[in-house]
Design a protein around this motif. Structure first.
Motif, PDB file in Angstrom:
ATOM      1  N   GLY A   6      16.626  43.670  28.361  1.00  0.00           N
ATOM      2  CA  GLY A   6      15.169  43.850  27.833  1.00  0.00           C
ATOM      3  C   GLY A   6      14.515  42.457  28.066  1.00  0.00           C
ATOM      4  N   VAL A   7      15.268  40.786  28.109  1.00  0.00           N
ATOM      5  CA  VAL A   7      15.071  40.188  28.364  1.00  0.00           C
ATOM      6  C   VAL A   7      14.336  40.451  29.997  1.00  0.00           C
ATOM      7  N   ASP A   8      12.888  39.091  30.335  1.00  0.00           N
ATOM      8  CA  ASP A   8      12.588  38.803  31.066  1.00  0.00           C
ATOM      9  C   ASP A   8      12.775  37.455  31.466  1.00  0.00           C
ATOM     10  N   VAL A   9      12.453  36.499  30.992  1.00  0.00           N
ATOM     11  CA  VAL A   9      13.382  35.205  30.974  1.00  0.00           C
ATOM     12  C   VAL A   9      13.945  34.328  30.367  1.00  0.00           C
ATOM     13  N   ALA A  10      15.042  33.727  31.064  1.00  0.00           N
ATOM     14  CA  ALA A  10      15.754  34.100  29.995  1.00  0.00           C
ATOM     15  C   ALA A  10      15.651  31.938  30.827  1.00  0.00           C
ATOM     16  N   LEU A  52       6.069  28.765  39.135  1.00  0.00           N
ATOM     17  CA  LEU A  52       4.691  28.367  39.395  1.00  0.00           C
ATOM     18  C   LEU A  52       5.274  27.442  37.804  1.00  0.00           C
ATOM     19  N   ILE A  53       5.606  28.091  36.727  1.00  0.00           N
ATOM     20  CA  ILE A  53       6.352  27.443  35.772  1.00  0.00           C
ATOM     21  C   ILE A  53       6.498  26.079  35.913  1.00  0.00           C
ATOM     22  N   ALA A  99      10.806  20.175  23.311  1.00  0.00           N
ATOM     23  CA  ALA A  99      10.600  20.522  25.606  1.00  0.00           C
ATOM     24  C   ALA A  99      11.190  22.107  25.047  1.00  0.00           C
ATOM     25  N   LYS A 100      11.329  22.647  23.883  1.00  0.00           N
ATOM     26  CA  LYS A 100      11.642  23.905  23.674  1.00  0.00           C
ATOM     27  C   LYS A 100       9.909  24.534  23.178  1.00  0.00           C
ATOM     28  N   GLU A 101       9.861  23.850  22.564  1.00  0.00           N
ATOM     29  CA  GLU A 101       8.095  24.311  21.988  1.00  0.00           C
ATOM     30  C   GLU A 101       7.364  24.472  23.366  1.00  0.00           C
ATOM     31  N   THR A 102       7.273  23.287  23.942  1.00  0.00           N
ATOM     32  CA  THR A 102       6.255  23.269  25.252  1.00  0.00           C
ATOM     33  C   THR A 102       6.796  24.517  26.481  1.00  0.00           C
ATOM     34  N   ILE A 103       7.624  24.001  26.715  1.00  0.00           N
ATOM     35  CA  ILE A 103       8.830  25.663  27.553  1.00  0.00           C
ATOM     36  C   ILE A 103       8.444  27.133  27.290  1.00  0.00           C
ATOM     37  N   VAL A 104       8.375  27.531  25.860  1.00  0.00           N
ATOM     38  CA  VAL A 104       8.572  28.728  25.261  1.00  0.00           C
ATOM     39  C   VAL A 104       7.206  29.147  25.941  1.00  0.00           C
ATOM     40  N   ILE A 108       5.784  29.350  29.068  1.00  0.00           N
ATOM     41  CA  ILE A 108       6.196  31.143  29.741  1.00  0.00           C
ATOM     42  C   ILE A 108       5.252  31.883  28.986  1.00  0.00           C
ATOM     43  N   GLU A 109       5.805  32.210  27.407  1.00  0.00           N
ATOM     44  CA  GLU A 109       4.254  32.963  27.187  1.00  0.00           C
ATOM     45  C   GLU A 109       3.077  33.337  27.512  1.00  0.00           C
ATOM     46  N   GLN A 110       2.664  32.460  27.689  1.00  0.00           N
ATOM     47  CA  GLN A 110       1.156  31.544  28.507  1.00  0.00           C
ATOM     48  C   GLN A 110       1.267  32.908  29.658  1.00  0.00           C
ATOM     49  N   SER A 111       1.631  32.387  30.539  1.00  0.00           N
ATOM     50  CA  SER A 111       2.881  32.826  32.170  1.00  0.00           C
ATOM     51  C   SER A 111       2.612  34.668  31.799  1.00  0.00           C
ATOM     52  N   MET A 112       3.384  34.956  30.493  1.00  0.00           N
ATOM     53  CA  MET A 112       3.613  36.464  30.719  1.00  0.00           C
ATOM     54  C   MET A 112       1.968  37.202  30.250  1.00  0.00           C
TER      55      MET A 112
END
Ligand code: 5GP
Ligand code: MN
Ligand code: MN
Length: 317
Positions: free
Chosen positions: A246-250, A274-275, A299-304, A307-311
Motif C-alpha cells: 500500500g505504500v506509494d512513497v518511501a 519533481l519533489i 526535515a521530516k515534517e517538510t518532506i512529508v 509528498i502529501e501535497q504532490s499526491m
C-alpha cells in the motif's frame, strides 16, 4: 551543448588526457560506469585518471580497477577533457574546480540540465552503464571481462538486478551480452548485498523509526545521529519502507549534521524527482533525493508535507 552518441565518440577520439568522475555518495552505476569507460580508454592508449570526491563503499572492491579510484588532492593539470558520468556537474564535489577542462557529461537522470560543453542525457536508459555500453559499441570497442564486469555491475545495481520499472528488453539484452564475457553475476550481487553483523543490527534500529502517513501511502524512516553511529552504511534501508503493502512513497531522512539532512525517496507512481527538485535535488521519477538544511525533525515534517501535497495535486489533476 546537447550532443548525440557519435559526437560523444568524436570528442573522446580527439583528446588524449582524461579525468573521469561521478557523483558523491557513489553507487554501483557511478563506479561501474567510470571504471568500465576507463578500462576501454586505457586499452586504446589514452591517459585516464579516475577521481571521486567522496569515500568509496568497500562493497564495490570487487570491481576490476577499484584501486584506480582516488580522491582529488590538488589542481589537476594537463587534462584535455573532464568526463562526468551518472550525474550533472552539481554533485561532483570539488572536481569541477580542480579540473579546468572542457566537460563531457553522460547521464540518464531526467533532471540533468547541466550547462557543459558536451551533454548527452538519455532518461530512457536504466543506468549510465547502458549508455557507456552503447558508446563503446559505437566506438567498436573490444569488450573484455574487466569492462563487462564493471558495466554489468553499473546496470544491475541501478535496475535492482533487473527487477525495477526501468528494466527494459534492451537492459536485459545488454546484460546478457555482458555475461558472455565470463562475468559472475552471483559474486557481484553477493558482494553488494554483504553486510556486517553491526550493520544488520543497525537495520533493526532504523526500522524502529518507521512512521506511516497519508492512510498508509507514505512510509518514513528517520536515521538520527545515534542510529548512524551504529550502522556504517544505510544502503538498502529505504527498501524496507518501499516494500510495505500500500505504500506509494518511501522516504528516508538521514542526519548529516545538526542542520543538514539527506533525503532519499522511492515511489511506485508519484514523481519524486519533481519533489526533490523543489529542494534543489533531483533524480528519476521513481528514485530521487536532495539535501535539506534543517534538523531531522523539521526535515521530516517538510518532506512529508511536500509528498502529501504532490499526491493531492495529482489526484486533483
Ligand atoms: P539515493 O536515494 O539513492 O541517494 O538517490 C536516488 C536517486 O536520486 C539517484 O538516482 C540519485 O542520483 C538521485 N539523487 C539523490 N540525491 C540527489 C541530489 O541531491 N541531487 C540530484 N540532482 N539527484 C539526487
Ligand atoms: Mn548513481
Ligand atoms: Mn545511475
Amino acid at each position: 551543448m546537447k550532443i548525440d552518441l557519435k559526437q560523444a565518440a568524436d570528442v573522446i577520439t580527439k583528446y588524449k588526457n582524461f579525468v573521469i568522475t561521478s557523483h558523491v555518495n557513489p553507487d554501483g552505476d557511478a563506479l561501474g560506469s567510470v571504471l568500465g569507460l576507463a578500462h576501454y580508454l586505457k586499452a586504446i592508449g589514452k591517459n585516464v585518471t579516475c577521481l571521486i570526491d567522496d569515500d568509496l563503499p568497500a562493497n564495490f572492491n570487487i570491481l576490476p580497477g577499484y584501486e584506480l579510484l582516488s580522491k582529488p588532492g590538488q589542481i589537476i593539470e594537463k587534462i584535455d577533457l573532464l568526463i562526468v558520468l551518472d550525474t550533472g556537474i552539481d554533485r561532483i564535489g570539488q572536481i569541477k574546480e580542480l579540473a579546468n577542462a572542457p566537460i563531457l557529461n553522460i547521464d540518464h537522470h531526467i533532471s540533468n540540465n547541466s550547462t557543459v560543453d558536451y551533454l548527452y542525457v538519455d532518461p530512457d536508459r536504466a543506468a549510465t552503464g547502458e549508455i557507456i555500453f552503447q558508446l563503446l559499441k559505437f566506438m567498436k570497442a573490444a569488450f573484455d571481462k574487466n569492462i563487462a564486469t564493471c558495466l554489468y555491475t553499473a546496470i544491475a545495481t541501478d535496475c535492482g538486478f533487473f527487477r525495477y520499472a526501468n528494466t527494459t528488453a534492451l537492459t536485459m539484452r545488454i546484460g546478457a551480452e555482458l555475461l558472455e564475457f565470463d562475468v559472475k553475476p552471483n559474486l557481484i550481487s553477493e558482494a553488494i548485498e554483504k553486510k556486517t553483523l553491526t550493520a544488520v543490527r543497525g537495520i533493526a534500529l532504523a526500522l524502529n523509526t518507521l512512521e506511516i502517513f497519508k492512510n498508509g501511502k507514505i512510509a518514513l524512516l528517520a536515521i538520527t545521529q545515534d542510529i548512524l553511529a551504529q550502522c556504517v552504511s544505510t544502503e538498502g534501508f529505504i527498501d524496507l519502507a518501499r516494500i510495505i503493502e500500500g505504500v506509494d512513497v518511501a522516504v528516508m531522512v538521514k542526519y548529516v549534521d545538526e542542520n543538514t539532512c539527506r533525503i532519499s525517496m522511492r515511489s511506485k507512481t508519484t514523481n519524486v524527482s519533481l519533489i526533490a527538485e523543489t529542494f534543489g535535488g533531483g533524480g528519476h521519477i521513481r528514485a530521487a533525493g536532495c539535501t535539506m538544511h534543517a534538523p531531522v525533525g523539521a526535515a521530516k515534517e517538510t518532506i512529508v508535507a511536500a509528498i502529501e501535497q504532490s499526491m493531492e495535486d495529482s489526484y486533483n489533476a
